[in-house]
Design a protein around this motif. Structure first.
Motif, PDB file in Angstrom:
ATOM      1  N   VAL A  93     -19.542 -78.143 -14.756  1.00 35.45           N
ATOM      2  CA  VAL A  93     -20.059 -78.852 -15.931  1.00 35.45           C
ATOM      3  C   VAL A  93     -19.249 -80.129 -16.124  1.00 35.45           C
ATOM      4  O   VAL A  93     -18.027 -80.073 -16.302  1.00 35.45           O
ATOM      5  N   ASP A  94     -19.920 -81.264 -16.093  1.00 35.99           N
ATOM      6  CA  ASP A  94     -19.222 -82.544 -16.200  1.00 35.99           C
ATOM      7  C   ASP A  94     -18.932 -82.911 -17.651  1.00 35.99           C
ATOM      8  O   ASP A  94     -17.786 -83.163 -18.038  1.00 35.99           O
ATOM      9  N   ARG A  95     -19.989 -82.921 -18.485  1.00 39.41           N
ATOM     10  CA  ARG A  95     -19.835 -83.319 -19.876  1.00 39.41           C
ATOM     11  C   ARG A  95     -20.378 -82.214 -20.783  1.00 39.41           C
ATOM     12  O   ARG A  95     -21.283 -81.460 -20.397  1.00 39.41           O
ATOM     13  N   PHE A  96     -19.850 -82.135 -21.988  1.00 40.98           N
ATOM     14  CA  PHE A  96     -20.154 -81.015 -22.870  1.00 40.98           C
ATOM     15  C   PHE A  96     -19.774 -81.385 -24.297  1.00 40.98           C
ATOM     16  O   PHE A  96     -19.066 -82.377 -24.543  1.00 40.98           O
ATOM     17  N   ALA A  97     -20.240 -80.573 -25.245  1.00 40.84           N
ATOM     18  CA  ALA A  97     -19.813 -80.687 -26.637  1.00 40.84           C
ATOM     19  C   ALA A  97     -18.803 -79.580 -26.924  1.00 40.84           C
ATOM     20  O   ALA A  97     -18.680 -78.620 -26.159  1.00 40.84           O
ATOM     21  N   VAL A  98     -18.076 -79.720 -28.019  1.00 38.10           N
ATOM     22  CA  VAL A  98     -17.115 -78.691 -28.431  1.00 38.10           C
ATOM     23  C   VAL A  98     -17.351 -78.364 -29.896  1.00 38.10           C
ATOM     24  O   VAL A  98     -17.676 -79.231 -30.703  1.00 38.10           O
ATOM     25  N   MET A  99     -17.189 -77.076 -30.230  1.00 33.31           N
ATOM     26  CA  MET A  99     -17.388 -76.615 -31.601  1.00 33.31           C
ATOM     27  C   MET A  99     -16.425 -75.474 -31.868  1.00 33.31           C
ATOM     28  O   MET A  99     -16.195 -74.630 -31.001  1.00 33.31           O
ATOM     29  N   GLY A 100     -15.839 -75.453 -33.063  1.00 33.37           N
ATOM     30  CA  GLY A 100     -14.935 -74.368 -33.396  1.00 33.37           C
ATOM     31  C   GLY A 100     -14.941 -74.074 -34.874  1.00 33.37           C
ATOM     32  O   GLY A 100     -15.337 -74.909 -35.697  1.00 33.37           O
ATOM     33  N   HIS A 101     -14.477 -72.877 -35.204  1.00 29.63           N
ATOM     34  CA  HIS A 101     -14.395 -72.446 -36.598  1.00 29.63           C
ATOM     35  C   HIS A 101     -12.958 -72.123 -36.947  1.00 29.63           C
ATOM     36  O   HIS A 101     -12.226 -71.535 -36.154  1.00 29.63           O
ATOM     37  N   SER A 102     -12.524 -72.518 -38.142  1.00 30.09           N
ATOM     38  CA  SER A 102     -11.181 -72.257 -38.639  1.00 30.09           C
ATOM     39  C   SER A 102     -10.182 -72.924 -37.693  1.00 30.09           C
ATOM     40  O   SER A 102     -10.330 -74.100 -37.375  1.00 30.09           O
ATOM     41  N   GLY A 103      -9.160 -72.188 -37.228  1.00 29.17           N
ATOM     42  CA  GLY A 103      -8.222 -72.786 -36.293  1.00 29.17           C
ATOM     43  C   GLY A 103      -8.898 -73.248 -35.020  1.00 29.17           C
ATOM     44  O   GLY A 103      -8.427 -74.182 -34.347  1.00 29.17           O
ATOM     45  N   GLY A 104     -10.020 -72.628 -34.676  1.00 29.63           N
ATOM     46  CA  GLY A 104     -10.782 -73.082 -33.521  1.00 29.63           C
ATOM     47  C   GLY A 104     -11.342 -74.478 -33.711  1.00 29.63           C
ATOM     48  O   GLY A 104     -11.508 -75.227 -32.743  1.00 29.63           O
ATOM     49  N   GLY A 105     -11.638 -74.832 -34.977  1.00 30.53           N
ATOM     50  CA  GLY A 105     -12.095 -76.189 -35.243  1.00 30.53           C
ATOM     51  C   GLY A 105     -11.038 -77.213 -34.898  1.00 30.53           C
ATOM     52  O   GLY A 105     -11.337 -78.288 -34.358  1.00 30.53           O
ATOM     53  N   SER A 106      -9.770 -76.879 -35.184  1.00 29.90           N
ATOM     54  CA  SER A 106      -8.674 -77.778 -34.854  1.00 29.90           C
ATOM     55  C   SER A 106      -8.508 -77.899 -33.339  1.00 29.90           C
ATOM     56  O   SER A 106      -8.219 -78.983 -32.816  1.00 29.90           O
ATOM     57  N   HIS A 107      -8.685 -76.784 -32.614  1.00 26.85           N
ATOM     58  CA  HIS A 107      -8.636 -76.843 -31.153  1.00 26.85           C
ATOM     59  C   HIS A 107      -9.774 -77.700 -30.594  1.00 26.85           C
ATOM     60  O   HIS A 107      -9.593 -78.421 -29.608  1.00 26.85           O
ATOM     61  N   ALA A 108     -10.945 -77.621 -31.214  1.00 24.34           N
ATOM     62  CA  ALA A 108     -12.063 -78.462 -30.788  1.00 24.34           C
ATOM     63  C   ALA A 108     -11.731 -79.940 -30.997  1.00 24.34           C
ATOM     64  O   ALA A 108     -12.048 -80.799 -30.152  1.00 24.34           O
ATOM     65  N   LEU A 109     -11.097 -80.268 -32.129  1.00 27.03           N
ATOM     66  CA  LEU A 109     -10.696 -81.648 -32.377  1.00 27.03           C
ATOM     67  C   LEU A 109      -9.704 -82.130 -31.325  1.00 27.03           C
ATOM     68  O   LEU A 109      -9.767 -83.282 -30.880  1.00 27.03           O
ATOM     69  N   ALA A 110      -8.792 -81.264 -30.914  1.00 31.28           N
ATOM     70  CA  ALA A 110      -7.831 -81.641 -29.878  1.00 31.28           C
ATOM     71  C   ALA A 110      -8.540 -81.974 -28.576  1.00 31.28           C
ATOM     72  O   ALA A 110      -8.186 -82.943 -27.881  1.00 31.28           O
ATOM     73  N   CYS A 111      -9.567 -81.200 -28.240  1.00 35.94           N
ATOM     74  CA  CYS A 111     -10.346 -81.497 -27.033  1.00 35.94           C
ATOM     75  C   CYS A 111     -11.041 -82.848 -27.155  1.00 35.94           C
ATOM     76  O   CYS A 111     -11.083 -83.631 -26.195  1.00 35.94           O
ATOM     77  N   GLY A 112     -11.599 -83.120 -28.344  1.00 39.57           N
ATOM     78  CA  GLY A 112     -12.251 -84.407 -28.550  1.00 39.57           C
ATOM     79  C   GLY A 112     -11.294 -85.571 -28.394  1.00 39.57           C
ATOM     80  O   GLY A 112     -11.668 -86.632 -27.870  1.00 39.57           O
ATOM     81  N   ALA A 113     -10.051 -85.385 -28.832  1.00 41.75           N
ATOM     82  CA  ALA A 113      -9.060 -86.454 -28.749  1.00 41.75           C
ATOM     83  C   ALA A 113      -8.592 -86.697 -27.326  1.00 41.75           C
ATOM     84  O   ALA A 113      -8.334 -87.847 -26.940  1.00 41.75           O
ATOM     85  N   LEU A 114      -8.487 -85.635 -26.525  1.00 41.70           N
ATOM     86  CA  LEU A 114      -7.872 -85.743 -25.205  1.00 41.70           C
ATOM     87  C   LEU A 114      -8.864 -85.826 -24.054  1.00 41.70           C
ATOM     88  O   LEU A 114      -8.491 -86.233 -22.949  1.00 41.70           O
ATOM     89  N   LEU A 115     -10.099 -85.437 -24.281  1.00 45.96           N
ATOM     90  CA  LEU A 115     -11.109 -85.440 -23.212  1.00 45.96           C
ATOM     91  C   LEU A 115     -12.237 -86.410 -23.558  1.00 45.96           C
ATOM     92  O   LEU A 115     -13.416 -86.077 -23.516  1.00 45.96           O
ATOM     93  N   GLN A 116     -11.876 -87.626 -23.890  1.00 44.48           N
ATOM     94  CA  GLN A 116     -12.863 -88.590 -24.383  1.00 44.48           C
ATOM     95  C   GLN A 116     -13.979 -88.857 -23.377  1.00 44.48           C
ATOM     96  O   GLN A 116     -15.114 -89.117 -23.782  1.00 44.48           O
ATOM     97  N   GLU A 117     -13.668 -88.801 -22.088  1.00 47.44           N
ATOM     98  CA  GLU A 117     -14.674 -89.101 -21.070  1.00 47.44           C
ATOM     99  C   GLU A 117     -15.646 -87.940 -20.846  1.00 47.44           C
ATOM    100  O   GLU A 117     -16.695 -88.135 -20.227  1.00 47.44           O
ATOM    101  N   ARG A 118     -15.300 -86.759 -21.351  1.00 42.20           N
ATOM    102  CA  ARG A 118     -16.123 -85.584 -21.081  1.00 42.20           C
ATOM    103  C   ARG A 118     -16.808 -85.030 -22.320  1.00 42.20           C
ATOM    104  O   ARG A 118     -17.858 -84.391 -22.205  1.00 42.20           O
ATOM    105  N   VAL A 119     -16.220 -85.232 -23.496  1.00 39.99           N
ATOM    106  CA  VAL A 119     -16.751 -84.622 -24.720  1.00 39.99           C
ATOM    107  C   VAL A 119     -17.834 -85.510 -25.326  1.00 39.99           C
ATOM    108  O   VAL A 119     -17.596 -86.668 -25.679  1.00 39.99           O
ATOM    109  N   LEU A 120     -19.017 -84.944 -25.478  1.00 44.06           N
ATOM    110  CA  LEU A 120     -20.165 -85.667 -26.011  1.00 44.06           C
ATOM    111  C   LEU A 120     -20.167 -85.698 -27.534  1.00 44.06           C
ATOM    112  O   LEU A 120     -20.613 -86.674 -28.139  1.00 44.06           O
ATOM    113  N   ALA A 121     -19.720 -84.631 -28.160  1.00 46.91           N
ATOM    114  CA  ALA A 121     -19.719 -84.531 -29.617  1.00 46.91           C
ATOM    115  C   ALA A 121     -18.794 -83.380 -30.014  1.00 46.91           C
ATOM    116  O   ALA A 121     -18.515 -82.482 -29.217  1.00 46.91           O
ATOM    117  N   VAL A 122     -18.335 -83.423 -31.268  1.00 47.99           N
ATOM    118  CA  VAL A 122     -17.376 -82.444 -31.771  1.00 47.99           C
ATOM    119  C   VAL A 122     -17.880 -81.903 -33.108  1.00 47.99           C
ATOM    120  O   VAL A 122     -18.310 -82.678 -33.968  1.00 47.99           O
TER     121      VAL A 122
END
Length: 281
Positions: A93-122
């Motif tokens: 999988v080349d590109r994808f979105a990320v979604m999380g709940h509670s502390g998982g939401g914060s982990h999703a935000l970290a992915c959005g910050a560090l994987l800018q070329e791969r994350v489509l939406a957060v």
């Protein structure tokens, strides 16, 4: 059909992965789900019907220390980006979105910050802001037992372990709407909380230590479209965390759900999937 497998990380550790199906014409969008504390990583079954309608494939994993994943003492939120990249590469999988709940939401935000070329939406639902965030009273509005637990984490691993040795479940952590959701459409949580605790408190302790230590990234770096959802009655992660994140993430918009708490806000997450579908086309 849910597939599960163990991904060898090459350093003596493994990551237990969940995958609801192949990315294809019927499921053109892959969304990585990031679970809360304490949960295992099984994707959110209550959202499967709308996911099928929108063509969403869920991929997720047990964070280290939970379920079938090997512990990784000292992990930070930024580590999620590395795990997601490894799983995505394994699945092709080349590109994808990320979604999380509670502390998982914060982990999703970290992915959005560090994987800018791969994350489509957060999408972050009920997510924490970084500890020590300027202009945010981080503990304000949290239920008393939750404050005590996280304040113990601030003092370090030994203090946190001592605290958890005598801590008990506090029903006051949830608003009335949360209890109703847990007895109804989101009773699914019973299937992910119990297994998360079967292996002891290692995973939850590692999570809480990660929340109160530097993330290893800055959510302001996120460039992908970002949706923050929060209930205004949240006693676990007060909505002030969401509003702080909205002010500091240039690509973010926030939806405050009146009357909802930490769990019941997920009743609005079908709208979040519609938002993902729109913002990744």
């Amino acid at each position: 059909m849910m597939k599960e497998f163990d991904l060898d990380l090459g350093d003596g550790r493994q990551l237990h992965v969940y995958d609801t199906g192949q990315e294809d014409a019927r499921h053109p969008l892959t969304v990585f789900w990031h679970h809360g504390t304490p949960n295992i990583g099984t994707p959110p079954e209550p959202l499967f019907p709308i996911s099928e309608r929108l063509g969403i494939r869920w991929v997720s994993y047990d964070r280290p220390g939970y379920g079938g994943s090997t512990p990784s003492t000292g992990r930070d939120l930024a580590s999620a980006a590395g795990y997601v990249s490894r799983v995505a590469d394994e699945l092709g999988v080349d590109r994808f979105a990320v979604m999380g709940h509670s502390g998982g939401g914060s982990h999703a935000l970290a992915c959005g910050a560090l994987l800018q070329e791969r994350v489509l939406a957060v999408v972050s639902v009920s997510g924490l802001a970084p500890y020590g965030a300027e202009g945010l009273d981080w503990f304000a509005g949290m239920y008393a037992s939750g404050q005590a637990s996280l304040r113990a984490a601030v003092q370090g691993r030994a203090a946190k372990e001592r605290h958890e040795a005598s801590a008990e479940y506090d029903p006051e952590m949830f608003a009335p709407a949360d209890h109703a959701a847990l007895e109804g459409d989101w009773s699914w949580f019973g299937s992910v909380v119990g297994p998360a605790l079967e292996g002891g408190q290692g995973g939850p302790i590692d999570d809480d230590l990660a929340y109160v230590n530097p993330w290893g990234c800055d959510p302001a770096q996120i460039t992908a479209p970002t949706l923050l959802m929060h209930g205004d009655q949240d006693r676990v992660v007060p909505s002030s965390h969401g509003t702080w994140l909205a002010r500091h993430c240039p690509s973010a918009q926030i939806q405050i759900c009146p009357g909802d708490g930490h769990i019941s806000v997920l009743r609005s997450s079908a709208k979040a999937l519609d938002w993902l579908h729109t913002n990744t086309r």
